[in-house]
Design a protein around this motif. Sequence first.
Motif, PDB file in Angstrom:
ATOM      1  N   LEU A  14      12.400  -0.933   5.537  1.00  0.00           N
ATOM      2  CA  LEU A  14      11.495  -1.030   4.608  1.00  0.00           C
ATOM      3  C   LEU A  14      11.898  -1.747   3.308  1.00  0.00           C
ATOM      4  O   LEU A  14      13.348  -1.801   3.288  1.00  0.00           O
ATOM      5  CB  LEU A  14      10.564   0.027   3.904  1.00  0.00           C
ATOM      6  N   PRO A  15      11.126  -2.455   2.462  1.00  0.00           N
ATOM      7  CA  PRO A  15      11.692  -2.951   1.141  1.00  0.00           C
ATOM      8  C   PRO A  15      12.306  -1.736   0.556  1.00  0.00           C
ATOM      9  O   PRO A  15      11.872  -0.744   0.603  1.00  0.00           O
ATOM     10  CB  PRO A  15      10.606  -3.657   0.650  1.00  0.00           C
ATOM     11  N   GLU A  16      13.542  -2.122  -0.238  1.00  0.00           N
ATOM     12  CA  GLU A  16      14.261  -1.141  -0.675  1.00  0.00           C
ATOM     13  C   GLU A  16      13.637  -0.184  -1.615  1.00  0.00           C
ATOM     14  O   GLU A  16      13.965   0.979  -1.671  1.00  0.00           O
ATOM     15  CB  GLU A  16      15.580  -1.585  -1.196  1.00  0.00           C
ATOM     16  N   ASP A  17      12.918  -0.809  -2.545  1.00  0.00           N
ATOM     17  CA  ASP A  17      12.281  -0.092  -3.629  1.00  0.00           C
ATOM     18  C   ASP A  17      11.153   0.955  -2.749  1.00  0.00           C
ATOM     19  O   ASP A  17      11.075   2.192  -3.382  1.00  0.00           O
ATOM     20  CB  ASP A  17      11.447  -0.827  -4.727  1.00  0.00           C
ATOM     21  N   VAL A  18      10.386   0.554  -1.679  1.00  0.00           N
ATOM     22  CA  VAL A  18       9.565   1.449  -1.229  1.00  0.00           C
ATOM     23  C   VAL A  18       9.968   2.531  -0.328  1.00  0.00           C
ATOM     24  O   VAL A  18       9.709   3.903  -0.593  1.00  0.00           O
ATOM     25  CB  VAL A  18       8.777   0.691  -0.040  1.00  0.00           C
ATOM     26  N   ALA A  19      11.440   2.160   0.312  1.00  0.00           N
ATOM     27  CA  ALA A  19      12.073   3.439   0.854  1.00  0.00           C
ATOM     28  C   ALA A  19      12.625   4.312   0.033  1.00  0.00           C
ATOM     29  O   ALA A  19      12.653   5.530   0.076  1.00  0.00           O
ATOM     30  CB  ALA A  19      13.258   2.643   1.629  1.00  0.00           C
ATOM     31  N   MET A  20      13.152   3.764  -1.312  1.00  0.00           N
ATOM     32  CA  MET A  20      13.682   4.621  -2.332  1.00  0.00           C
ATOM     33  C   MET A  20      12.512   5.716  -2.793  1.00  0.00           C
ATOM     34  O   MET A  20      12.812   6.863  -3.127  1.00  0.00           O
ATOM     35  CB  MET A  20      14.054   3.885  -3.457  1.00  0.00           C
ATOM     36  N   LYS A  21      11.314   5.064  -2.879  1.00  0.00           N
ATOM     37  CA  LYS A  21      10.324   5.877  -3.517  1.00  0.00           C
ATOM     38  C   LYS A  21      10.136   7.170  -2.555  1.00  0.00           C
ATOM     39  O   LYS A  21       9.708   8.269  -2.932  1.00  0.00           O
ATOM     40  CB  LYS A  21       9.256   5.116  -3.730  1.00  0.00           C
ATOM     41  N   MET A  22       9.818   6.647  -1.272  1.00  0.00           N
ATOM     42  CA  MET A  22       9.497   7.679  -0.221  1.00  0.00           C
ATOM     43  C   MET A  22      10.583   8.621  -0.289  1.00  0.00           C
ATOM     44  O   MET A  22      10.371   9.956  -0.117  1.00  0.00           O
ATOM     45  CB  MET A  22       9.486   6.992   0.984  1.00  0.00           C
ATOM     46  N   LEU A  57       0.732  -1.181  -0.025  1.00  0.00           N
ATOM     47  CA  LEU A  57       0.052  -0.014  -0.030  1.00  0.00           C
ATOM     48  C   LEU A  57       0.741   1.259   0.000  1.00  0.00           C
ATOM     49  O   LEU A  57       0.643   2.259  -0.643  1.00  0.00           O
ATOM     50  CB  LEU A  57      -0.998  -0.034   1.378  1.00  0.00           C
ATOM     51  N   PHE A  58       2.060   1.231   0.730  1.00  0.00           N
ATOM     52  CA  PHE A  58       2.978   2.344   0.757  1.00  0.00           C
ATOM     53  C   PHE A  58       3.447   2.508  -0.619  1.00  0.00           C
ATOM     54  O   PHE A  58       3.538   3.739  -1.149  1.00  0.00           O
ATOM     55  CB  PHE A  58       4.050   2.322   1.592  1.00  0.00           C
ATOM     56  N   ARG A  59       3.860   1.543  -1.049  1.00  0.00           N
ATOM     57  CA  ARG A  59       4.463   1.601  -2.507  1.00  0.00           C
ATOM     58  C   ARG A  59       3.581   2.125  -3.648  1.00  0.00           C
ATOM     59  O   ARG A  59       3.731   3.093  -4.190  1.00  0.00           O
ATOM     60  CB  ARG A  59       4.685   0.075  -3.285  1.00  0.00           C
ATOM     61  N   LYS A  60       2.237   1.781  -3.575  1.00  0.00           N
ATOM     62  CA  LYS A  60       1.193   2.347  -4.461  1.00  0.00           C
ATOM     63  C   LYS A  60       0.714   3.685  -3.996  1.00  0.00           C
ATOM     64  O   LYS A  60       0.730   4.679  -5.036  1.00  0.00           O
ATOM     65  CB  LYS A  60      -0.378   1.356  -4.073  1.00  0.00           C
ATOM     66  N   TYR A  61       0.905   4.034  -2.687  1.00  0.00           N
ATOM     67  CA  TYR A  61       0.694   5.426  -2.389  1.00  0.00           C
ATOM     68  C   TYR A  61       1.784   6.429  -2.834  1.00  0.00           C
ATOM     69  O   TYR A  61       1.412   7.500  -3.619  1.00  0.00           O
ATOM     70  CB  TYR A  61       0.183   5.482  -1.026  1.00  0.00           C
ATOM     71  N   PHE A  62       2.895   6.267  -2.727  1.00  0.00           N
ATOM     72  CA  PHE A  62       3.807   6.866  -3.147  1.00  0.00           C
ATOM     73  C   PHE A  62       4.244   6.889  -4.529  1.00  0.00           C
ATOM     74  O   PHE A  62       4.809   7.876  -5.012  1.00  0.00           O
ATOM     75  CB  PHE A  62       5.172   6.647  -2.293  1.00  0.00           C
ATOM     76  N   GLU A  63       3.718   5.836  -5.256  1.00  0.00           N
ATOM     77  CA  GLU A  63       4.119   5.764  -6.509  1.00  0.00           C
ATOM     78  C   GLU A  63       2.925   6.537  -7.555  1.00  0.00           C
ATOM     79  O   GLU A  63       3.120   7.484  -8.153  1.00  0.00           O
ATOM     80  CB  GLU A  63       4.045   4.571  -7.231  1.00  0.00           C
ATOM     81  N   GLU A  64       1.647   6.473  -7.014  1.00  0.00           N
ATOM     82  CA  GLU A  64       0.533   6.640  -7.717  1.00  0.00           C
ATOM     83  C   GLU A  64      -0.012   8.219  -7.240  1.00  0.00           C
ATOM     84  O   GLU A  64      -0.455   8.882  -7.925  1.00  0.00           O
ATOM     85  CB  GLU A  64      -0.698   5.693  -7.809  1.00  0.00           C
ATOM     86  N   TYR A  65      -0.160   8.426  -5.688  1.00  0.00           N
ATOM     87  CA  TYR A  65      -0.748   9.317  -5.330  1.00  0.00           C
ATOM     88  C   TYR A  65      -0.164  10.409  -4.969  1.00  0.00           C
ATOM     89  O   TYR A  65      -0.366  11.718  -5.152  1.00  0.00           O
ATOM     90  CB  TYR A  65      -1.868   8.781  -4.299  1.00  0.00           C
ATOM     91  N   ALA A  66       0.982  10.341  -4.252  1.00  0.00           N
ATOM     92  CA  ALA A  66       1.764  11.509  -3.797  1.00  0.00           C
ATOM     93  C   ALA A  66       2.353  12.061  -4.843  1.00  0.00           C
ATOM     94  O   ALA A  66       2.182  13.540  -4.715  1.00  0.00           O
ATOM     95  CB  ALA A  66       2.973  10.637  -3.068  1.00  0.00           C
ATOM     96  N   PRO A  67       2.737  11.756  -6.195  1.00  0.00           N
ATOM     97  CA  PRO A  67       3.152  12.828  -7.060  1.00  0.00           C
ATOM     98  C   PRO A  67       2.121  13.528  -7.603  1.00  0.00           C
ATOM     99  O   PRO A  67       2.327  14.725  -8.081  1.00  0.00           O
ATOM    100  CB  PRO A  67       3.658  11.641  -8.274  1.00  0.00           C
TER     101      PRO A  67
END
Length: 230
Positions: free
Chosen positions: A107-115, A79-89
């Motif tokens: 956190l999983p590296e890709d999620v932390a990176m997105k954040m 859910l964090f991944r989705k939020y930071f990829e789709e909604y945050a921008p």
Amino acid sequence: MARSSSHLPVNVGIIMDGNGRWAKRRLMPRSYGHDAGMKRIIKLVDYVRTTGVKYLTLYALSTENLSRPEDELNGLYSLFRKYFEEYAPKLMDDDVAISVIGDISVLPEDVAMKMREVCARSGKNAPFNLIFAVNYGSRAEIVRAANFASRLGGNVTEENFSRFLYTYGVPDPDLIIRTGGEVRLSNFLLWQAAYAELYFTDTLFPDFDEREFNKALKEFSRRNRRFGKV
Ligand code: IPE
Ligand code: IPE
Ligand code: MG
């Protein structure tokens, strides 16, 4: 909003509790409740921005939550991944700054990176500031700050100590709302909440809509904040 701005909190913190029970009542898995929680966040953010509140601090994952079963955590990370990829921008194009407090290195590296990416692109002090507390715990935050302070040496004061907290530059929360019926802070903003007004509601987070938020604002506007004075 009919309320006068002096009675409006600048920073509202929300302990978003009750997703699991919301799902259980529907005989659904906890992940269903977290999905509903995220949908609620999206709607709530859109609304809170229009109220004049300048900071919204959302408790999304506590340090203690990390001991939950792996499949529940993985669901939350998705859910964090989705939020930071789709909604945050989308939000950021629109005068909203997004930041994260807490230790996201686990956190999983890709999620932390997105954040990190989103936080880096976000300015500070936008007209509306959305702050997610992720793997956040006040005790860890205070210990971390104490370590920074001891490395620096010299006299520790409230003022210089607070610079080492994740929330440096963010006004202390005026109002902390907890949904889901529990009456506790669960390690959320313990230092910063010294003079926050606390508001507890039985409403489970996925049901915490505009009306519920307005009820909390109304209650806040009735409180008499003395800050120790007579
Ligand atoms: C809050 O809902 C969300 C997180 C802690 C991630 P819960 O998952 O704690 O829901 P309940 O309290 O079990 O209903
Ligand atoms: C607090 O909820 C943490 C978040 C809402 C992120 P919990 O459900 O983890 O709190 P406790 O365990 O009931 O205190
Ligand atoms: Mg809970």
